[in-house]
Design a protein around this motif. Sequence first.
Motif, PDB file in Angstrom:
ATOM      1  N   ALA A 176       0.829  -1.209   0.000  1.00 58.54           N
ATOM      2  CA  ALA A 176       0.000   0.000   0.000  1.00 58.54           C
ATOM      3  C   ALA A 176       0.862   1.257   0.000  1.00 58.54           C
ATOM      4  O   ALA A 176       0.545   2.233  -0.693  1.00 58.54           O
ATOM      5  CB  ALA A 176      -0.934  -0.004   1.210  1.00 58.54           C
ATOM      6  N   ASP A 177       1.936   1.255   0.781  1.00 56.56           N
ATOM      7  CA  ASP A 177       2.833   2.408   0.781  1.00 56.56           C
ATOM      8  C   ASP A 177       3.436   2.647  -0.597  1.00 56.56           C
ATOM      9  O   ASP A 177       3.492   3.781  -1.085  1.00 56.56           O
ATOM     10  CB  ASP A 177       3.958   2.211   1.805  1.00 56.56           C
ATOM     11  CG  ASP A 177       3.602   2.771   3.175  1.00 56.56           C
ATOM     12  OD1 ASP A 177       2.755   3.681   3.241  1.00 56.56           O
ATOM     13  OD2 ASP A 177       4.177   2.310   4.174  1.00 56.56           O
ATOM     14  N   THR A 178       3.887   1.567  -1.234  1.00 62.02           N
ATOM     15  CA  THR A 178       4.494   1.696  -2.567  1.00 62.02           C
ATOM     16  C   THR A 178       3.470   2.167  -3.590  1.00 62.02           C
ATOM     17  O   THR A 178       3.745   3.048  -4.412  1.00 62.02           O
ATOM     18  CB  THR A 178       5.091   0.341  -3.008  1.00 62.02           C
ATOM     19  OG1 THR A 178       5.938  -0.168  -1.974  1.00 62.02           O
ATOM     20  CG2 THR A 178       5.904   0.499  -4.279  1.00 62.02           C
ATOM     21  N   ALA A 179       2.272   1.573  -3.528  1.00 58.21           N
ATOM     22  CA  ALA A 179       1.211   1.959  -4.462  1.00 58.21           C
ATOM     23  C   ALA A 179       0.770   3.406  -4.242  1.00 58.21           C
ATOM     24  O   ALA A 179       0.459   4.127  -5.196  1.00 58.21           O
ATOM     25  CB  ALA A 179       0.024   1.013  -4.319  1.00 58.21           C
ATOM     26  N   ALA A 180       0.755   3.835  -2.974  1.00 56.93           N
ATOM     27  CA  ALA A 180       0.368   5.217  -2.675  1.00 56.93           C
ATOM     28  C   ALA A 180       1.383   6.204  -3.245  1.00 56.93           C
ATOM     29  O   ALA A 180       1.015   7.253  -3.787  1.00 56.93           O
ATOM     30  CB  ALA A 180       0.242   5.410  -1.166  1.00 56.93           C
ATOM     31  N   ILE A 181       2.665   5.876  -3.118  1.00 56.91           N
ATOM     32  CA  ILE A 181       3.703   6.754  -3.662  1.00 56.91           C
ATOM     33  C   ILE A 181       3.550   6.858  -5.176  1.00 56.91           C
ATOM     34  O   ILE A 181       3.653   7.949  -5.755  1.00 56.91           O
ATOM     35  CB  ILE A 181       5.100   6.235  -3.271  1.00 56.91           C
ATOM     36  CG1 ILE A 181       5.323   6.410  -1.767  1.00 56.91           C
ATOM     37  CG2 ILE A 181       6.192   6.966  -4.052  1.00 56.91           C
ATOM     38  CD1 ILE A 181       6.588   5.768  -1.242  1.00 56.91           C
ATOM     39  N   ALA A 182       3.275   5.728  -5.836  1.00 58.03           N
ATOM     40  CA  ALA A 182       3.067   5.750  -7.293  1.00 58.03           C
ATOM     41  C   ALA A 182       1.868   6.608  -7.657  1.00 58.03           C
ATOM     42  O   ALA A 182       1.930   7.434  -8.580  1.00 58.03           O
ATOM     43  CB  ALA A 182       2.869   4.317  -7.811  1.00 58.03           C
ATOM     44  N   SER A 214       1.655  10.406  -9.633  1.00 57.30           N
ATOM     45  CA  SER A 214       0.798  10.662 -10.783  1.00 57.30           C
ATOM     46  C   SER A 214      -0.186  11.798 -10.534  1.00 57.30           C
ATOM     47  O   SER A 214      -0.415  12.645 -11.412  1.00 57.30           O
ATOM     48  CB  SER A 214       0.029   9.386 -11.149  1.00 57.30           C
ATOM     49  OG  SER A 214      -0.859   9.606 -12.215  1.00 57.30           O
ATOM     50  N   GLN A 215      -0.760  11.870  -9.331  1.00 59.90           N
ATOM     51  CA  GLN A 215      -1.842  12.813  -9.068  1.00 59.90           C
ATOM     52  C   GLN A 215      -1.389  14.142  -8.476  1.00 59.90           C
ATOM     53  O   GLN A 215      -2.050  15.156  -8.667  1.00 59.90           O
ATOM     54  CB  GLN A 215      -2.858  12.174  -8.115  1.00 59.90           C
ATOM     55  CG  GLN A 215      -3.651  11.035  -8.722  1.00 59.90           C
ATOM     56  CD  GLN A 215      -4.693  10.493  -7.761  1.00 59.90           C
ATOM     57  OE1 GLN A 215      -4.568  10.647  -6.544  1.00 59.90           O
ATOM     58  NE2 GLN A 215      -5.730   9.867  -8.297  1.00 59.90           N
ATOM     59  N   GLU A 216      -0.269  14.130  -7.741  1.00 67.22           N
ATOM     60  CA  GLU A 216       0.076  15.338  -6.986  1.00 67.22           C
ATOM     61  C   GLU A 216       1.354  16.012  -7.467  1.00 67.22           C
ATOM     62  O   GLU A 216       1.364  17.202  -7.745  1.00 67.22           O
ATOM     63  CB  GLU A 216       0.182  15.002  -5.495  1.00 67.22           C
ATOM     64  CG  GLU A 216      -1.138  14.476  -4.935  1.00 67.22           C
ATOM     65  CD  GLU A 216      -1.196  14.545  -3.422  1.00 67.22           C
ATOM     66  OE1 GLU A 216      -0.420  15.302  -2.827  1.00 67.22           O
ATOM     67  OE2 GLU A 216      -2.024  13.829  -2.847  1.00 67.22           O
ATOM     68  N   GLN A 275       5.738  10.983  -1.870  1.00 66.98           N
ATOM     69  CA  GLN A 275       4.718  11.351  -0.894  1.00 66.98           C
ATOM     70  C   GLN A 275       3.885  10.130  -0.509  1.00 66.98           C
ATOM     71  O   GLN A 275       3.490   9.344  -1.362  1.00 66.98           O
ATOM     72  CB  GLN A 275       3.785  12.420  -1.467  1.00 66.98           C
ATOM     73  CG  GLN A 275       4.454  13.757  -1.742  1.00 66.98           C
ATOM     74  CD  GLN A 275       3.526  14.704  -2.468  1.00 66.98           C
ATOM     75  OE1 GLN A 275       3.324  14.587  -3.669  1.00 66.98           O
ATOM     76  NE2 GLN A 275       2.937  15.635  -1.735  1.00 66.98           N
ATOM     77  N   ILE A 276       3.598  10.007   0.780  1.00 62.56           N
ATOM     78  CA  ILE A 276       2.770   8.909   1.281  1.00 62.56           C
ATOM     79  C   ILE A 276       1.385   9.435   1.662  1.00 62.56           C
ATOM     80  O   ILE A 276       1.148  10.650   1.684  1.00 62.56           O
ATOM     81  CB  ILE A 276       3.441   8.171   2.473  1.00 62.56           C
ATOM     82  CG1 ILE A 276       4.180   9.151   3.400  1.00 62.56           C
ATOM     83  CG2 ILE A 276       4.437   7.146   1.972  1.00 62.56           C
ATOM     84  CD1 ILE A 276       3.341   9.900   4.296  1.00 62.56           C
ATOM     85  N   GLU A 317       3.187  18.020   4.055  1.00 60.43           N
ATOM     86  CA  GLU A 317       3.168  17.864   2.601  1.00 60.43           C
ATOM     87  C   GLU A 317       3.295  16.403   2.182  1.00 60.43           C
ATOM     88  O   GLU A 317       3.092  16.085   1.013  1.00 60.43           O
ATOM     89  CB  GLU A 317       4.314  18.683   1.983  1.00 60.43           C
ATOM     90  CG  GLU A 317       4.123  20.190   2.120  1.00 60.43           C
ATOM     91  CD  GLU A 317       5.317  20.961   1.592  1.00 60.43           C
ATOM     92  OE1 GLU A 317       6.430  20.771   2.129  1.00 60.43           O
ATOM     93  OE2 GLU A 317       5.152  21.725   0.638  1.00 60.43           O
ATOM     94  N   GLY A 318       3.673  15.550   3.116  1.00 61.85           N
ATOM     95  CA  GLY A 318       3.703  14.109   2.822  1.00 61.85           C
ATOM     96  C   GLY A 318       5.020  13.576   2.311  1.00 61.85           C
ATOM     97  O   GLY A 318       5.130  12.387   2.011  1.00 61.85           O
TER      98      GLY A 318
END
Length: 487
Positions: free
Chosen positions: A37-43, A47-49, A57-58, A65-66
């Motif tokens: 989940a951490d790795t997927a969140a960073i990906a 893409s989004q931020e 960013q996590i 700011e993450g």
Amino acid sequence: MTKLKNNSVYIILVFTLVIRLYHITFPVIGWHSWRQADTAAIARNFSQEEQNILYPQIDWKGDTEGYVESEFQIYPYLVSLLYEVIGINEFFGRLLSVIFSVFTVYGIYLLVRKVINEHTALWSAFIYAVLPLNIFFGRAFMPEPAMLMCSVYGIYFFVKYVEEDKMINFFLSLLFITLAALIKLPELYLGLPLAYLCYKKFGNIFIQWRVWLFAFTVLLIVSAWYYHAHQLFLQTGLTFSIWNAGKDKWGMIGPLLTVKFYNDIFFKSIAERHLTYPAFIVFLLGLFRKRQYNLERVFDWWLLGMIVFIFLAPQAHLGQEYYQLPFNIPASVFIGKVFASYINISKLTTSFRKSKFAVIFLGLCLFSILILSFLRMQNFMKSETMEAAVFKMAIDVKECSGKEEKFITFSDNNPAILYTINRKGWVASSSELNDQFIKERETKGAAFIIGEKSLLKNNEERVNLEKIKDENTIIKDTQEYFIIKLN
């Protein structure tokens, strides 16, 4: 038979690919979901931020700011580039892991063929391909497959440099070793097999400028990244606990003084989970086989480097099985050497006549390895189910909250809930389910509390939850989970 022999490596690679496609389209859930989940969140955040590889960013960023102190996030960055073109879907992260895993198997084949011979290379690649945790993590949304691939090709190209003296191989090795250490800092232990290869080529390695250039370049680039990563920690206070010497992952003497540590690491984890006991027995036999080729001891030094890493970071290895994944590379070679010595698939009748007992024994071991790998994979993946409570929570969250509202998730510090509901906020353990913790987060913008009831460990925590429900607005309260809006 000749045609089959010529195509054997491609058959192994196709087999490697196929057995890693199980649940390839599945969301991030189940065993080791927190790391995925951490790795997927960073990906997704790339893409989004902010599409900047220097600032990962996590989701559990709270009111910061993450930006998180972490390893070099090249793997999730590559996934985010796919997201930009095709759209966000965990499938692409898993698929990239599978591709890296297939290339790792091929790299092992190339390396062992270069150092030993074709027959041993095929057996080593096949054994590596079918070991259970290699399969599981070879299709997980994690950076480990990329790191393992870079490790193998880093050593392979240095072997080519030693034998062919072409600088292109020197620089390719430098590139892959640097990437391996950036993705996972402990890969610096590869300095041991590299030092052995340098000794075989140069003799006195301390006066060779190329050796110093290689070591200096790797250490300079890796140090620069981890210095930058630490600045992110100083800015946000967010970290993957890279430098907690004596507290978390590494530098702890206590575990090394217990029998339990050696039993948990070398028997329960490596022998039982990683290799399976039949493969572990063959591995031990391979350790005592005579070394016959010029550079063959590179695998001894590789194995020794991995053992040094285990002793330097005992708590990390006790906590997570995937830290031992690099052990499987040299281990597969030692196993492959034993199988290659007694079993030649293209001349099976001849092999049986020469060594009946050995062929029967190894045949039973191979059958057991395949069966145990299948059973272990079933066990590892049984928690990957769409019936998980987190997917039900995600539907409810999207109905009751805005994308910018912050959540507190009580999930034993597992970020999988935040990732699945696609919200930002805080992760916490059930023991933190109290007024003080919640009020501190409320002042920083927390709007909701969400969690799974199965994680409540005692009656005190259940009483605390009831008190929170009484003081705030209940959005959802089922037998499995709760969603509470803070007043």
